[in-house]
Motif scaffolding. Structure first.
Motif, PDB file in Angstrom:
ATOM      1  N   SER A   1      23.280  44.285  44.278  1.00 34.11           N
ATOM      2  CA  SER A   1      24.759  44.424  43.634  1.00 34.11           C
ATOM      3  C   SER A   1      25.014  45.858  43.759  1.00 34.11           C
ATOM      4  CB  SER A   1      24.367  44.074  42.001  1.00 34.11           C
ATOM      5  OG  SER A   1      25.345  44.590  41.154  1.00 34.11           O
ATOM      6  N   PRO A   2      26.387  46.067  43.500  1.00 32.99           N
ATOM      7  CA  PRO A   2      26.893  47.498  43.638  1.00 32.99           C
ATOM      8  C   PRO A   2      26.478  48.323  42.607  1.00 32.99           C
ATOM      9  CG  PRO A   2      28.808  45.883  43.829  1.00 32.99           C
ATOM     10  CD  PRO A   2      27.479  45.080  43.378  1.00 32.99           C
ATOM     11  N   ALA A   3      25.943  47.887  41.690  1.00 29.83           N
ATOM     12  CA  ALA A   3      25.387  48.648  40.400  1.00 29.83           C
ATOM     13  C   ALA A   3      23.787  49.017  40.664  1.00 29.83           C
ATOM     14  CB  ALA A   3      25.415  47.701  39.057  1.00 29.83           C
ATOM     15  N   GLU A   4      23.394  48.339  41.804  1.00 32.66           N
ATOM     16  CA  GLU A   4      21.957  48.691  42.157  1.00 32.66           C
ATOM     17  C   GLU A   4      21.924  50.157  42.518  1.00 32.66           C
ATOM     18  OE1 GLU A   4      18.641  47.503  45.323  1.00 32.66           O
ATOM     19  OE2 GLU A   4      20.372  46.398  45.431  1.00 32.66           O
ATOM     20  N   THR A   5      20.896  50.918  41.939  1.00 39.30           N
ATOM     21  CA  THR A   5      20.747  52.372  42.328  1.00 39.30           C
ATOM     22  C   THR A   5      19.123  52.629  42.409  1.00 39.30           C
ATOM     23  OG1 THR A   5      21.456  54.650  41.710  1.00 39.30           O
ATOM     24  CG2 THR A   5      20.581  52.974  39.924  1.00 39.30           C
ATOM     25  N   ALA A   6      19.011  53.962  43.210  1.00 41.55           N
ATOM     26  CA  ALA A   6      17.830  54.598  43.226  1.00 41.55           C
ATOM     27  C   ALA A   6      17.885  56.069  43.393  1.00 41.55           C
ATOM     28  CB  ALA A   6      16.839  53.905  44.436  1.00 41.55           C
ATOM     29  N   GLY A   7      16.910  56.711  42.853  1.00 42.19           N
ATOM     30  CA  GLY A   7      17.117  58.249  43.257  1.00 42.19           C
ATOM     31  C   GLY A   7      16.475  58.434  44.551  1.00 42.19           C
ATOM     32  N   GLU A   8      17.010  59.842  44.726  1.00 39.78           N
ATOM     33  CA  GLU A   8      16.925  60.257  46.103  1.00 39.78           C
ATOM     34  C   GLU A   8      15.555  60.551  46.472  1.00 39.78           C
ATOM     35  OE1 GLU A   8      18.205  64.306  49.098  1.00 39.78           O
ATOM     36  OE2 GLU A   8      19.187  63.975  46.995  1.00 39.78           O
ATOM     37  N   ASP A   9      14.728  61.088  45.596  1.00 43.07           N
ATOM     38  CA  ASP A   9      13.334  61.178  45.643  1.00 43.07           C
ATOM     39  C   ASP A   9      12.466  59.904  46.139  1.00 43.07           C
ATOM     40  OD1 ASP A   9      13.719  63.921  45.406  1.00 43.07           O
ATOM     41  OD2 ASP A   9      12.854  63.955  43.546  1.00 43.07           O
ATOM     42  N   ASP A  10      13.015  58.996  45.189  1.00 43.20           N
ATOM     43  CA  ASP A  10      12.373  57.691  45.553  1.00 43.20           C
ATOM     44  C   ASP A  10      12.798  57.042  46.951  1.00 43.20           C
ATOM     45  OD1 ASP A  10      10.945  57.431  43.078  1.00 43.20           O
ATOM     46  OD2 ASP A  10      12.589  56.591  41.912  1.00 43.20           O
ATOM     47  N   CYS A  11      14.096  57.385  47.398  1.00 45.16           N
ATOM     48  CA  CYS A  11      14.281  56.880  48.779  1.00 45.16           C
ATOM     49  C   CYS A  11      13.795  57.731  49.708  1.00 45.16           C
ATOM     50  CB  CYS A  11      16.104  56.836  48.602  1.00 45.16           C
ATOM     51  SG  CYS A  11      16.993  55.766  47.824  1.00 45.16           S
ATOM     52  N   LEU A  12      13.475  58.633  49.503  1.00 43.99           N
ATOM     53  CA  LEU A  12      12.853  59.749  50.513  1.00 43.99           C
ATOM     54  C   LEU A  12      11.537  59.180  50.837  1.00 43.99           C
ATOM     55  CD1 LEU A  12      14.547  63.159  49.913  1.00 43.99           C
ATOM     56  CD2 LEU A  12      14.954  61.439  51.958  1.00 43.99           C
ATOM     57  N   ALA A  13      10.929  59.017  49.662  1.00 40.56           N
ATOM     58  CA  ALA A  13       9.313  58.553  49.532  1.00 40.56           C
ATOM     59  C   ALA A  13       9.377  57.196  50.533  1.00 40.56           C
ATOM     60  CB  ALA A  13       8.716  58.468  48.103  1.00 40.56           C
ATOM     61  N   GLY A  14      10.202  56.357  50.070  1.00 37.14           N
ATOM     62  CA  GLY A  14      10.253  55.048  50.771  1.00 37.14           C
ATOM     63  C   GLY A  14      10.544  55.352  52.253  1.00 37.14           C
ATOM     64  N   VAL A  15      11.204  56.082  52.618  1.00 39.43           N
ATOM     65  CA  VAL A  15      11.822  56.414  54.005  1.00 39.43           C
ATOM     66  C   VAL A  15      10.351  56.881  54.764  1.00 39.43           C
ATOM     67  CG1 VAL A  15      13.036  57.828  55.798  1.00 39.43           C
ATOM     68  CG2 VAL A  15      14.084  56.545  53.874  1.00 39.43           C
ATOM     69  N   ALA A  16       9.719  58.044  54.148  1.00 42.43           N
ATOM     70  CA  ALA A  16       8.480  58.394  54.768  1.00 42.43           C
ATOM     71  C   ALA A  16       7.360  57.567  54.871  1.00 42.43           C
ATOM     72  CB  ALA A  16       8.174  59.704  53.811  1.00 42.43           C
ATOM     73  N   ALA A  17       7.265  56.864  53.920  1.00 45.32           N
ATOM     74  CA  ALA A  17       6.185  55.656  54.088  1.00 45.32           C
ATOM     75  C   ALA A  17       6.310  54.855  55.034  1.00 45.32           C
ATOM     76  CB  ALA A  17       6.077  55.019  52.687  1.00 45.32           C
TER      77      ALA A  17
END
Length: 86
Positions: A59-75
């Motif tokens: 959904s367009p309302a889906e959101t995630a914090g930058e730190d969480d996104c960066l942790a996901g990218v690193a993993a």
């Protein structure tokens, strides 16, 4: 009902590696039927979920914090590097 796909059980080694890289985050069951669910019939597959404080998905309302996104990218990058180098 528009479509039905049986529950997919992903490759445990990839799933466990991702969980470990993120500090032992929970392993979630998923009924993934598109994207990774279809790929899993041909190649080892896992899904990486990034924390979403609202719980809203697809959904367009889906959101995630930058730190969480960066942790996901690193993993994800570490797992992919490990797979490519072996």
């Amino acid at each position: 009902r528009e479509s039905f796909t049986p529950v997919v059980e992903f490759a445990h080694d990839l799933r466990d590696r991702l969980s470990g890289l993120l500090g032992g985050v929970p392993i979630l069951p998923t009924g993934a039927g598109h994207d990774a669910g279809i790929l899993s019939a041909s190649v080892p597959t896992a899904m990486l979920f990034v924390r979403n404080p609202t719980g809203v998905s697809h959904s367009p309302a889906e959101t995630a914090g930058e730190d969480d996104c960066l942790a996901g990218v690193a993993a994800l990058a570490e797992v992919l590097e490990g797979l490519a180098c072996h």
